[in-house]
Design an enzyme around this catalytic site. Structure first.
Site, PDB file in Angstrom:
ATOM      1  N   GLY A   1      44.493  24.630  40.943  1.00 40.09           N
ATOM      2  CA  GLY A   1      44.931  25.995  41.268  1.00 40.09           C
ATOM      3  C   GLY A   1      46.445  26.103  41.153  1.00 40.09           C
ATOM      4  O   GLY A   1      46.977  27.106  40.667  1.00 40.09           O
TER       5      GLY A   1
ATOM      6  N   TRP B   1      47.377  26.051  37.504  1.00 35.14           N
ATOM      7  CA  TRP B   1      47.003  27.314  36.859  1.00 35.14           C
ATOM      8  C   TRP B   1      48.207  28.267  36.826  1.00 35.14           C
ATOM      9  O   TRP B   1      48.387  29.031  35.892  1.00 35.14           O
ATOM     10  CB  TRP B   1      45.839  27.952  37.636  1.00 35.14           C
ATOM     11  CG  TRP B   1      45.469  29.332  37.203  1.00 35.14           C
ATOM     12  CD1 TRP B   1      44.654  29.682  36.157  1.00 35.14           C
ATOM     13  CD2 TRP B   1      45.880  30.573  37.801  1.00 35.14           C
ATOM     14  NE1 TRP B   1      44.536  31.041  36.081  1.00 35.14           N
ATOM     15  CE2 TRP B   1      45.285  31.611  37.082  1.00 35.14           C
ATOM     16  CE3 TRP B   1      46.693  30.905  38.883  1.00 35.14           C
ATOM     17  CZ2 TRP B   1      45.466  32.951  37.384  1.00 35.14           C
ATOM     18  CZ3 TRP B   1      46.878  32.230  39.195  1.00 35.14           C
ATOM     19  CH2 TRP B   1      46.272  33.236  38.448  1.00 35.14           C
ATOM     20  N   HIS B   2      49.066  28.170  37.868  1.00 40.53           N
ATOM     21  CA  HIS B   2      50.228  29.059  37.917  1.00 40.53           C
ATOM     22  C   HIS B   2      51.283  28.693  36.885  1.00 40.53           C
ATOM     23  O   HIS B   2      52.037  29.552  36.436  1.00 40.53           O
ATOM     24  CB  HIS B   2      50.857  29.040  39.316  1.00 40.53           C
ATOM     25  CG  HIS B   2      50.017  29.706  40.353  1.00 40.53           C
ATOM     26  ND1 HIS B   2      49.018  29.034  41.029  1.00 40.53           N
ATOM     27  CD2 HIS B   2      49.999  30.973  40.814  1.00 40.53           C
ATOM     28  CE1 HIS B   2      48.434  29.876  41.881  1.00 40.53           C
ATOM     29  NE2 HIS B   2      49.008  31.057  41.763  1.00 40.53           N
ATOM     30  N   GLY B   3      51.380  27.434  36.518  1.00 42.93           N
ATOM     31  CA  GLY B   3      52.403  27.068  35.539  1.00 42.93           C
ATOM     32  C   GLY B   3      52.463  25.572  35.314  1.00 42.93           C
ATOM     33  O   GLY B   3      51.965  24.787  36.132  1.00 42.93           O
TER      34      GLY B   3
ATOM     35  N   PHE C   1      52.628  34.389  35.331  1.00 43.28           N
ATOM     36  CA  PHE C   1      51.493  33.478  35.328  1.00 43.28           C
ATOM     37  C   PHE C   1      50.449  33.957  34.330  1.00 43.28           C
ATOM     38  O   PHE C   1      49.399  33.434  34.221  1.00 43.28           O
ATOM     39  CB  PHE C   1      50.878  33.348  36.719  1.00 43.28           C
ATOM     40  CG  PHE C   1      51.902  32.959  37.762  1.00 43.28           C
ATOM     41  CD1 PHE C   1      52.824  31.947  37.483  1.00 43.28           C
ATOM     42  CD2 PHE C   1      51.975  33.586  38.975  1.00 43.28           C
ATOM     43  CE1 PHE C   1      53.778  31.591  38.415  1.00 43.28           C
ATOM     44  CE2 PHE C   1      52.926  33.237  39.922  1.00 43.28           C
ATOM     45  CZ  PHE C   1      53.824  32.237  39.644  1.00 43.28           C
TER      46      PHE C   1
END
Lengths: 454, 291
Positions: A312, A315-317, A454
């Site tokens: 998770g 997933w943002h970066g 994102f």
């Protein structure tokens, strides 16, 4: 085209006016698809083809997976994850400023493309579509419906991540008389108010958290700014989600609620049922449960939590800071898990307040990794919070302004529910009018939504 | 309550607040001194005050280096410092040149000339109709509160403290980390092209304002020794002195360098800024006479 630009206002007004014309009633879905393509292509026309390829590719895999789920579902998911990984993490391995990256021209072109806005969100929509429809053994949807589900413009760039089984049944003719105008207006107004009044004004202050500006801050101001950033990121993302929900309602689609007063959570697991709900629901449905959830023993549950939160974070970066943020949240979930049942059995307002404070402070401290994705900078900021400042010319912050711009977040979280459900109901429209006026008069300097990156 | 009634009440609520703010702006003026959340905002307040108040005798324009020379450090009350933190001296000079009445002296900082003029800011502060229709109620309330608590200081109010500050020994704050970083940056920048363009533009503006009776002087604020020798400082100095070789065009600043300290090798610390301001002030008292 951002939600806060005048161009977006004109765009929505035109699409809305045309959408409910009786003559075009049969083409509502097609119109929304075209409008969404225009919305996406307005900023990055060169990436329209990529978006179309992602949706079309997913559609092909969906058709195949509806015939043979066992073979084609993993291939469809892998196709989408590869797309996400390629664009999101390629910068770990290449320098986009280099004149030529590879000898093969088409690959060179792809490598030099910027990060497509909203890719993390539409890839998750694609996966949800593949999993949900093949699990239900549904009839093959039309290509236009699939396009609408994935690229519906209010949710395209930053969600909420709507599950296919929730959205697809809503695709049917829409009527002007069915629009819940008051509900839509409330969502849109509160969304713009939180973005323009709270987030943009706080951003003016929290810009001092960036490297190397944070070195000019006094120790107590470093603490203050972390809390202000906590309010800012909530106001920014809650604002975006609220506008998206309001716009969805105007076009006859109900998008999922994304936030439910996250800063009153008394545990980390509760926090993740209140913050970015659509992402945590997605991760639970499509990652945590398939990994075994909590059904395979204590240690496997802990491992699953760490894997889900770590991914998770990523997933943002593509940054160590994002990974750390996710893993630390995972660690918090693991540490609190054995204590939750015992704590829940103690009925004490003081304990509840203490737990709320602890969770809020920890969540807030972890936002530093979001604000400063460079891990060294984040650690530098954190260590400065615990050492006295020696800068003879520290940056001056106005605490009164900080309080007044944070106030809506505090009031939303801590004002008694009875106020909004009781006497205040009569003055509710005026309060929304006040918010509309304030978001115009007191709007902070324009900044893009934090989650756009994102 | 029907949806139409709800929406009408909502619109009425918004209209009442807007009308109230519109009346308040008409009554008190749009140039209320809003508090600054950033140093840039602080400059905008000074720019608004510059437009609203009588024309001063001396105006300073520059970058963040000059921004450190606070107005209250100067004995003359008829001095405005329009330096823009993060901005260009050309922006300030353009704004001053566009005013119907000019100050007697315009002092132009010549340290940072690689930044182009901020056209939006020039336009905003060069129009006579730039007053906003509505003020910002929250900032106005905070401004009133802050001004009650901390009214803007005059030179007389701070003179004693400034004297005490100057009498203290120079600061021993270790700024090496910041100075090294600044030196690295100053050696990495190649400002020649932009500086040439801006030096030429300054020349044009000087000609324009001096034809209207103002006198323009250029000045250089001292850097720390390593920064003085950096590529950025050398190139800038070379270009601007070639453009303005006449020594009469330059303001002499007589200070003992050993007394000066920098927060980061580039920006003067408070005590040094006071020493510099006193030197400039003494030079101008000769021109202006007692204030």
């Amino acid at each position: 085209m951002t939600f806060t630009s005048w161009q977006f206002g004109v765009f929505v007004a035109i699409v809305f006016a045309v959408y409910y014309l009786p003559a075009l009633k049969a083409f509502q879905v097609q119109l929304l698809v075209l409008a969404s393509l225009f919305f996406y292509g307005y900023g990055q026309p060169e990436l329209l083809a990529l978006l179309a390829a992602a949706v079309f590719g997913t559609y092909v895999f969906l058709v195949l997976a509806l015939r043979d789920r066992r073979v084609w579902l993993p291939v469809g998911i892998a196709f989408n994850l590869a797309l996400l990984a390629f664009f999101k993490y390629k910068l770990l391995f290449i320098d986009p400023a280099a004149p030529s990256l590879v000898d093969f021209a088409p690959l060179d072109f792809l490598l030099k493309l910027p990060l497509p806005i909203g890719i993390s969100f539409f890839v998750f929509h694609n996966i949800s579509l593949l999993v949900d429809l093949t699990r239900q053994k549904a009839a093959t949807p039309t290509l236009t419906s699939v396009f609408l589900y994935i690229i519906f413009f209010p949710q395209l760039v930053s969600g909420p991540i709507t599950r296919a089984e929730m959205f697809m049944p809503q695709i049917r003719p829409k009527y002007f008389a069915d629009i819940p105008f008051v509900e839509a207006a409330k969502w849109v107004l509160i969304g713009f108010f939180f973005k323009l009044y709270v987030a943009n004004n706080l951003n003016e202050m929290t810009s001092y958290m960036s490297f190397p500006l944070y070195e000019t801050l006094q120790t107590q101001d470093r603490w203050l700014l972390v809390f202000l950033y906590s309010y800012q990121i909530y106001a920014d993302f809650f604002g975006y989600s609220a506008i998206a929900i309001g716009l969805g309602l105007l076009f006859g689609y109900r998008l999922p609620i994304n936030f439910n007063l996250p800063y009153i959570s008394t545990s980390f697991s509760e926090f993740w049922t209140r913050w970015h709900i659509s992402l945590s629901t997605w991760l639970r449905t499509y990652l945590y449960i398939p990994l075994g959830g909590n059904r395979r023993g204590v240690w496997r549950t802990y491992l699953n939590l760490m894997i889900v939160m770590g991914l998770g974070g990523l997933w943002h970066g593509a940054g160590f800071g994002y990974l750390m943020w996710g893993l630390l949240h995972g660690l918090m979930l693991v540490l609190e898990r054995p204590l939750l049942a015992r704590l829940a059995s103690i009925d004490s307002a003081v304990l509840r307040a203490a737990r709320m404070t602890l969770v809020f402070v920890c969540v807030t401290m972890l936002w530093i990794f979001f604000k400063l994705p460079n891990f060294e900078h984040a650690v530098g900021y954190l260590s400065g919070m615990f050492t006295p400042s020696t800068n003879p010319n520290p940056t001056k912050l106005f605490y009164s302004l900080a309080l007044l711009y944070s106030l809506p977040v505090l009031m939303q979280h801590f004002a008694p529910r009875s106020l909004s459900e009781g006497n205040l109901r009569h003055v509710e429209p005026y309060l929304y009018g006040l918010m509309a006026a304030l978001m115009y008069l007191e709007a902070g300097p324009e900044t893009s939504f934090i989650y756009f990156q994102f | 309550m029907s949806p139409v009634q709800w929406l009408i009440k909502c619109g009425a609520g918004a209209a009442i607040v807007l009308i109230a703010c519109g009346f308040a702006t008409a009554r008190f003026g749009g140039g209320l001194q809003m508090p600054a959340t950033t140093t840039r905002d602080g400059t905008l307040i000074t720019l608004s005050r510059f437009l609203r108040e009588p024309v001063p005798d001396i105006v300073m324009v520059g970058s963040s280096l000059t921004f450190r020379l606070k107005e209250e450090y100067f004995a003359t009350p008829r001095l405005r410092n329009l330096a823009l933190a993060g901005g260009s001296p050309v922006t300030g000079l353009e704004i001053v040149a566009n005013q119907p009445q000019l100050p007697m002296f315009i002092l132009v900082e010549a340290n940072v000339l690689s930044r182009s003029s901020d056209t939006a800011l020039v336009e905003r502060y060069s129009r006579s109709d730039s007053e906003p229709w509505f003020f910002r109620p929250v900032r106005a309330a905070v401004a009133a509160y802050e001004q009650r608590l901390h009214a803007p200081l005059t030179h007389e109010q701070v003179a004693l403290n400034l004297l005490r500050l100057v009498e203290q020994p120079p600061s021993d704050f270790d700024s090496r980390v910041y100075a090294d970083r600044a030196l690295q940056q100053f050696n990495a920048e190649a400002p020649a092209d932009a500086t040439r363009i801006n030096a030429k533009r300054i020349g044009e503006l000087i000609q324009r304002v001096e034809q209207r009776g103002a006198r323009v002087l250029l000045f250089e604020l001292p850097y720390s020794e390593p920064i003085e020798g950096s590529q950025f400082a050398r190139i800038t100095r070379q270009i601007i002195h070639a453009q303005f070789p006449d020594q009469e065009r330059w303001l002499r600043i007589d200070v003992n360098r050993s007394e000066l300290r920098w927060a980061d090798g580039v920006h003067l610390d408070e005590r040094s800024a006071v020493i510099l301001s006193r030197s400039i002030n003494e030079t101008f008292q000769k021109f202006l006479g007692p204030t």
